[in-house]
Design an enzyme around this catalytic site. Structure first.
Site, PDB file in Angstrom:
ATOM      1  N   THR A 111       0.890  -1.153   0.000  1.00  0.00           N
ATOM      2  CA  THR A 111       0.000   0.000   0.000  1.00  0.00           C
ATOM      3  C   THR A 111       0.919   1.191   0.000  1.00  0.00           C
ATOM      4  O   THR A 111       2.084   1.057   0.353  1.00  0.00           O
ATOM      5  CB  THR A 111      -0.838   0.008   1.302  1.00  0.00           C
ATOM      6  OG1 THR A 111      -1.746  -1.077   1.287  1.00  0.00           O
ATOM      7  CG2 THR A 111      -1.619   1.298   1.499  1.00  0.00           C
ATOM      8  N   THR A 133      -4.170   1.673  -2.479  1.00  0.00           N
ATOM      9  CA  THR A 133      -3.708   0.275  -2.522  1.00  0.00           C
ATOM     10  C   THR A 133      -4.556  -0.594  -3.447  1.00  0.00           C
ATOM     11  O   THR A 133      -5.712  -0.269  -3.728  1.00  0.00           O
ATOM     12  CB  THR A 133      -3.791  -0.329  -1.096  1.00  0.00           C
ATOM     13  OG1 THR A 133      -3.154  -1.596  -1.073  1.00  0.00           O
ATOM     14  CG2 THR A 133      -5.226  -0.512  -0.635  1.00  0.00           C
ATOM     15  N   ARG A 159     -13.750  -7.840  -0.520  1.00  0.00           N
ATOM     16  CA  ARG A 159     -13.072  -7.537   0.746  1.00  0.00           C
ATOM     17  C   ARG A 159     -12.548  -6.088   0.722  1.00  0.00           C
ATOM     18  O   ARG A 159     -11.943  -5.638  -0.233  1.00  0.00           O
ATOM     19  CB  ARG A 159     -11.908  -8.499   0.949  1.00  0.00           C
ATOM     20  CG  ARG A 159     -11.082  -8.261   2.234  1.00  0.00           C
ATOM     21  CD  ARG A 159      -9.827  -7.452   1.951  1.00  0.00           C
ATOM     22  NE  ARG A 159      -8.925  -7.418   3.104  1.00  0.00           N
ATOM     23  CZ  ARG A 159      -7.849  -6.646   3.148  1.00  0.00           C
ATOM     24  NH1 ARG A 159      -7.535  -5.867   2.143  1.00  0.00           N
ATOM     25  NH2 ARG A 159      -7.070  -6.640   4.212  1.00  0.00           N
ATOM     26  N   VAL A 160     -12.815  -5.382   1.806  1.00  0.00           N
ATOM     27  CA  VAL A 160     -12.311  -4.014   1.938  1.00  0.00           C
ATOM     28  C   VAL A 160     -11.293  -4.002   3.064  1.00  0.00           C
ATOM     29  O   VAL A 160     -11.560  -4.515   4.152  1.00  0.00           O
ATOM     30  CB  VAL A 160     -13.468  -3.036   2.256  1.00  0.00           C
ATOM     31  CG1 VAL A 160     -12.932  -1.628   2.512  1.00  0.00           C
ATOM     32  CG2 VAL A 160     -14.473  -3.016   1.106  1.00  0.00           C
ATOM     33  N   GLY A 161     -10.129  -3.431   2.795  1.00  0.00           N
ATOM     34  CA  GLY A 161      -9.094  -3.343   3.825  1.00  0.00           C
ATOM     35  C   GLY A 161      -9.214  -2.050   4.619  1.00  0.00           C
ATOM     36  O   GLY A 161     -10.251  -1.376   4.620  1.00  0.00           O
ATOM     37  N   ASP A 162      -8.142  -1.705   5.274  1.00  0.00           N
ATOM     38  CA  ASP A 162      -8.119  -0.497   6.109  1.00  0.00           C
ATOM     39  C   ASP A 162      -7.912   0.772   5.313  1.00  0.00           C
ATOM     40  O   ASP A 162      -8.266   1.868   5.767  1.00  0.00           O
ATOM     41  CB  ASP A 162      -6.991  -0.608   7.145  1.00  0.00           C
ATOM     42  CG  ASP A 162      -5.627  -0.770   6.462  1.00  0.00           C
ATOM     43  OD1 ASP A 162      -5.520  -1.642   5.571  1.00  0.00           O
ATOM     44  OD2 ASP A 162      -4.697  -0.025   6.798  1.00  0.00           O
ATOM     45  N   THR A 178       0.058   0.711   6.597  1.00  0.00           N
ATOM     46  CA  THR A 178       0.096  -0.358   5.605  1.00  0.00           C
ATOM     47  C   THR A 178       0.181  -1.662   6.397  1.00  0.00           C
ATOM     48  O   THR A 178       0.469  -1.653   7.584  1.00  0.00           O
ATOM     49  CB  THR A 178       1.328  -0.242   4.676  1.00  0.00           C
ATOM     50  OG1 THR A 178       2.503  -0.274   5.473  1.00  0.00           O
ATOM     51  CG2 THR A 178       1.323   1.036   3.884  1.00  0.00           C
ATOM     52  N   GLY A 179      -0.025  -2.764   5.700  1.00  0.00           N
ATOM     53  CA  GLY A 179       0.064  -4.048   6.401  1.00  0.00           C
ATOM     54  C   GLY A 179      -1.293  -4.685   6.561  1.00  0.00           C
ATOM     55  O   GLY A 179      -2.233  -4.372   5.826  1.00  0.00           O
ATOM     56  N   GLY A 220      -4.586  -5.188   7.045  1.00  0.00           N
ATOM     57  CA  GLY A 220      -5.655  -4.219   7.215  1.00  0.00           C
ATOM     58  C   GLY A 220      -6.659  -4.580   8.279  1.00  0.00           C
ATOM     59  O   GLY A 220      -7.259  -3.707   8.916  1.00  0.00           O
TER      60      GLY A 220
HETATM   61  N1  ASP Z   1      -3.440  -2.607   4.362  1.00  0.00           N
HETATM   62  C1  ASP Z   1      -3.730  -3.164   3.077  1.00  0.00           C
HETATM   63  C2  ASP Z   1      -4.968  -3.954   3.151  1.00  0.00           C
HETATM   64  O1  ASP Z   1      -5.178  -4.627   4.140  1.00  0.00           O
HETATM   65  C3  ASP Z   1      -2.693  -4.047   2.549  1.00  0.00           C
HETATM   66  C4  ASP Z   1      -1.334  -3.532   2.619  1.00  0.00           C
HETATM   67  O2  ASP Z   1      -1.036  -2.525   3.197  1.00  0.00           O
HETATM   68  O3  ASP Z   1      -0.515  -4.201   2.077  1.00  0.00           O
HETATM   69  O4  ASP Z   1      -5.691  -3.958   2.191  1.00  0.00           O
END
Ligand code: ASP
Length: 358
Positions: free
Chosen positions: A212, A230, A240-243, A263-264, A266
């Site tokens: 992201t 992202t 699916r919806v992330g953060d 990032t990471g 979510g």
């Molecule tokens: N945070 C993002 C998500 O969960 C993924 C990412 O940062 O790699 O969609």
């Protein structure tokens, strides 16, 4: 022969990958003395590759000529979104389980306390620009799926195929490797982590499946803006919806305090409202670095009761209104960095791995 892996193991092992290249001595934004002299522009991104540098140099040109933080952030984010080689953001991002690229993005303007976001947006290369329009031209904050696409088209965005050959091949490889006993499994923090470890060794040739970018900026007027954009977790369940498009989770900006982005994984960031928490901590007097580490501590504390060995893969970046910087990630990930541009030049800021010794 099929390998005995699950889809969840596959996507979980993607955590911690990023495209770092070389490291310059870190600048720390502004010195204490400079703070009293007035505000200077600043722009950062969590992307540490050449594209990240190009992105913030583009944003910097806007800031140094007196342009707004909102403009600088958008133009910088667009550079990363349009990089076809980047499999984590915008065009060229890895698709969901159906082979469809679905993008998430959020935008926040500290000056006007406005926010906009899009989730599961298909066929548009620059979701951050759509999020900005949601922010500035509607009274809504979040548009999703077909509605977000319809909105983007009404604003003149062209529909394009976002699935590059590179991303398609990686997706096909993922499909080939699916186990016959596969399922989505329980949440990551309830899994056997050792099992996940073995998975990574089975796929040494695949770059990264996850990623992201956060872009945060302060302009000459001291106004702060931010964007998170992202393609989300690769091979995610359709819808699916992330953060990243969730204000307070993947992004938060407060003109009186600063800004933070995540990032990471979510799912952890959503549950912890991490970006809001970081900004809140800075408001209480914590530095951006301390606040990023506070957020990691808060998440680990929550998981301690169910799995004391679980250290999820978030990376947080933050700036305060004085230009101080912060960046931190969890044990088990590579050293966190972010790219920084101030009037002294470009640098990479070294963050901290929390819980490294624990
Ligand atoms: N945070 C993002 C998500 O969960 C993924 C990412 O940062 O790699 O969609």
């Amino acid at each position: 022969m099929k390998k005995e892996i699950t889809r969840r193991n596959f996507v979980n092992r993607t955590i911690g990958a990023s495209a770092g290249v070389f490291v310059l001595p870190a600048l720390t934004g502004f010195t204490k003395q400079e703070r009293t002299k007035g505000i200077k522009p600043l722009i950062i991104t969590s992307h540490t590759n050449d594209t990240g540098q190009k992105a913030i140099e583009t944003g910097w040109e806007i800031l140094k000529n007196g342009g707004s933080a909102v403009d600088a952030v958008e133009k910088a984010a667009n550079i990363i979104e349009l990089d076809a080689e980047d499999t984590s953001v915008g065009y060229g991002g890895l698709p969901n389980e159906n082979g469809v690229v679905q993008l998430d993005s959020s935008f926040m303007d500290g000056k006007t306390y406005s926010a906009g976001a899009v989730a599961c947006l298909e066929n548009i290369k620059t979701p951050s620009s759509v999020a900005r329009i949601v922010m500035q031209h509607t009274d809504h904050v979040l548009l999703v799926g077909a509605g977000a696409l319809q909105f983007a088209k009404a604003w003149g965005f062209q529909e394009e195929n976002l699935l590059t050959e590179k991303a398609r091949k990686i997706w096909l490889r993922w499909k080939e490797e699916l186990s016959p006993t596969d399922d989505w499994g329980v949440p990551e923090h309830l899994q056997n982590l050792k099992k996940n470890e073995s998975y990574w060794h089975d796929f040494p040739d695949i770059e990264h499946h996850y990623g992201t970018t956060n872009v945060l900026a302060i302009d000459m007027n001291g106004d702060i803006a931010g964007c998170t954009t992202t393609s989300g977790l690769s091979f995610k369940i359709n819808g699916r919806v992330g953060d990243s498009p969730i204000i307070g989770a993947g992004l938060y900006v407060d003109n009186e305090v600063g800004a933070a982005g995540a990032t990471g994984r979510g799912e952890d960031v959503i549950k912890s409202c991490a970006s809001y928490y970081i900004v809140l901590k800075m408001k209480e007097g914590r530095t951006p670095q301390q606040a990023c580490e506070d957020a990691l501590q808060m998440i680990v504390d929550r998981y301690r009761k169910v799995n004391p060995d679980f250290f999820p893969g978030e990376k947080f970046v933050a700036i305060n209104k004085y230009g101080d910087l912060g960046c931190a990630t969890m044990k088990g990930n590579r050293k966190p960095q972010m790219s920084v541009r101030v009037d002294k030049g470009f640098s990479r800021y070294d963050g901290k791995i929390a819980f490294e010794g624990k």
